[in-house]
Write a protein that holds these residues in place. Structure first.
Motif, PDB file in Angstrom:
ATOM      1  N   MET A   1       0.843  -1.192   0.000  1.00 45.37           N
ATOM      2  CA  MET A   1       0.000   0.000   0.000  1.00 45.37           C
ATOM      3  C   MET A   1       0.878   1.241   0.000  1.00 45.37           C
ATOM      4  N   GLY A   2       0.579   2.206  -0.885  1.00 48.84           N
ATOM      5  CA  GLY A   2       1.389   3.410  -0.989  1.00 48.84           C
ATOM      6  C   GLY A   2       1.152   4.358   0.173  1.00 48.84           C
ATOM      7  N   ILE A   3       1.947   5.403   0.203  1.00 49.66           N
ATOM      8  CA  ILE A   3       1.840   6.397   1.261  1.00 49.66           C
ATOM      9  C   ILE A   3       0.512   7.146   1.157  1.00 49.66           C
ATOM     10  N   HIS A   4      -0.064   7.502   2.291  1.00 49.84           N
ATOM     11  CA  HIS A   4      -1.318   8.260   2.304  1.00 49.84           C
ATOM     12  C   HIS A   4      -1.053   9.705   1.892  1.00 49.84           C
ATOM     13  N   ARG A   5      -1.958  10.274   1.102  1.00 51.82           N
ATOM     14  CA  ARG A   5      -1.817  11.649   0.632  1.00 51.82           C
ATOM     15  C   ARG A   5      -2.994  12.482   1.109  1.00 51.82           C
ATOM     16  N   SER A   6      -2.712  13.728   1.456  1.00 47.51           N
ATOM     17  CA  SER A   6      -3.746  14.672   1.855  1.00 47.51           C
ATOM     18  C   SER A   6      -3.573  15.968   1.091  1.00 47.51           C
ATOM     19  N   ILE A   7      -4.703  16.644   0.816  1.00 50.56           N
ATOM     20  CA  ILE A   7      -4.672  17.944   0.158  1.00 50.56           C
ATOM     21  C   ILE A   7      -4.667  19.034   1.217  1.00 50.56           C
ATOM     22  N   ILE A   8      -3.801  20.013   1.037  1.00 48.48           N
ATOM     23  CA  ILE A   8      -3.656  21.105   1.990  1.00 48.48           C
ATOM     24  C   ILE A   8      -4.253  22.376   1.406  1.00 48.48           C
ATOM     25  N   ASN A   9      -5.159  22.972   2.140  1.00 45.77           N
ATOM     26  CA  ASN A   9      -5.752  24.244   1.729  1.00 45.77           C
ATOM     27  C   ASN A   9      -5.412  25.363   2.706  1.00 45.77           C
ATOM     28  N   GLU A  10      -4.481  25.108   3.599  1.00 48.23           N
ATOM     29  CA  GLU A  10      -4.102  26.113   4.594  1.00 48.23           C
ATOM     30  C   GLU A  10      -3.401  27.294   3.923  1.00 48.23           C
ATOM     31  N   PRO A  11      -3.868  28.527   4.137  1.00 48.64           N
ATOM     32  CA  PRO A  11      -3.175  29.699   3.568  1.00 48.64           C
ATOM     33  C   PRO A  11      -1.735  29.773   4.086  1.00 48.64           C
ATOM     34  N   GLY A  12      -0.810  30.013   3.179  1.00 48.17           N
ATOM     35  CA  GLY A  12       0.583  30.159   3.587  1.00 48.17           C
ATOM     36  C   GLY A  12       1.306  28.860   3.823  1.00 48.17           C
ATOM     37  N   ALA A  13       0.727  27.732   3.417  1.00 43.70           N
ATOM     38  CA  ALA A  13       1.393  26.441   3.643  1.00 43.70           C
ATOM     39  C   ALA A  13       2.768  26.406   2.985  1.00 43.70           C
ATOM     40  N   ARG A  14       2.898  27.078   1.844  1.00 45.04           N
ATOM     41  CA  ARG A  14       4.179  27.066   1.140  1.00 45.04           C
ATOM     42  C   ARG A  14       5.269  27.826   1.891  1.00 45.04           C
ATOM     43  N   ASP A  15       4.877  28.680   2.810  1.00 42.05           N
ATOM     44  CA  ASP A  15       5.855  29.461   3.561  1.00 42.05           C
ATOM     45  C   ASP A  15       6.346  28.727   4.804  1.00 42.05           C
ATOM     46  N   ARG A  16       5.794  27.554   5.053  1.00 39.31           N
ATOM     47  CA  ARG A  16       6.215  26.799   6.236  1.00 39.31           C
ATOM     48  C   ARG A  16       7.613  26.234   6.040  1.00 39.31           C
TER      49      ARG A  16
END
Length: 227
Positions: A1-16
């Motif tokens: 079984m592959g790794i679990h994936r989730s979609i992120i909609n948090e504003p500014g996630a790319r700045d983490r």
């Protein structure tokens, strides 16, 4: 079984930064915990649908960022513009277009179209595209674009436009940039519509020796041109 994936909609996630905590939506957290039976410390992959991909470890209702990258937009970027097929075939087409790497699908209204998807149907297609993105692991989600009548679409200039046509040339083997593929409805485009497509610069292109359903032709076009 592959790794679990989730979609992120948090504003500014790319700045983490690595080590930061990323919030999961209630739906994504519940799916990871209750459906996938994941526990604190289990690895997950996070996607924002616009090229950002991260590995993280589940923690509570969120995740701790381990590493991340930003993937470039796929090249060529294939937009499929075609009438919506009937019933469940539309959902299947969206799922498969996402899996095979198409960049976008646009509902096309032609003289012989039989289905015009309403907003609730389009909203469902967005959800299907998101689920397919998680399933196949692509970093850029398949876009569901606004419906357009064929004449309105042709009035918009495009970098490269192909017209699926059994009498056309073989599909090009090397493509880059933005590519739009026009497909007719089950009854085919009218002669006047075909002329309008050619006048707008669409290059007639054949996808194979057999007559295909709309959803099959759409997926075949995406696979051929992405390959």
């Amino acid at each position: 079984m592959g790794i679990h994936r989730s979609i992120i909609n948090e504003p500014g996630a790319r700045d983490r930064q690595v080590g930061d905590r990323i919030a999961l939506s209630e739906t994504e957290a519940r799916h990871a915990r209750r459906v996938k039976r994941l526990a604190d410390g289990d690895p997950i992959e996070l996607l924002d649908g616009a090229g950002w991909r991260a590995t993280a470890e589940l923690e509570g209702q969120g995740a701790i960022l381990v590493a991340f990258s930003i993937e470039p937009t796929p090249d060529p970027a294939i937009e499929i513009a075609c009438p919506a097929p009937k019933g469940d075939r539309l959902a299947q087409m969206i799922d498969q277009l996402s899996q095979c790497g198409a960049a976008a699908w646009r509902p096309l209204q032609t003289e012989r179209s039989v289905v015009e998807p309403r907003q609730n149907k389009l909203d469902r297609l967005h959800r299907i595209a998101d689920e397919a993105m998680k399933q196949c692991g692509r970093a850029h989600r398949l876009e569901i674009l606004e419906p357009l009548a064929l004449a309105d679409l042709l009035a918009r200039p495009h970098e490269r436009r192909l017209l699926a046509d059994a009498g056309g040339d073989a599909a090009p083997t090397e493509l880059s940039g933005q590519v739009q593929v026009l497909l007719g409805p089950e009854g085919g485009l009218t002669d006047a519509e075909l002329d309008a497509c050619r006048d707008a610069g669409a290059v007639p292109t054949h996808l194979g020796p057999h007559v295909m359903r709309i959803e099959t032709a759409a997926v075949a076009a995406a696979v051929r041109l992405r390959a």
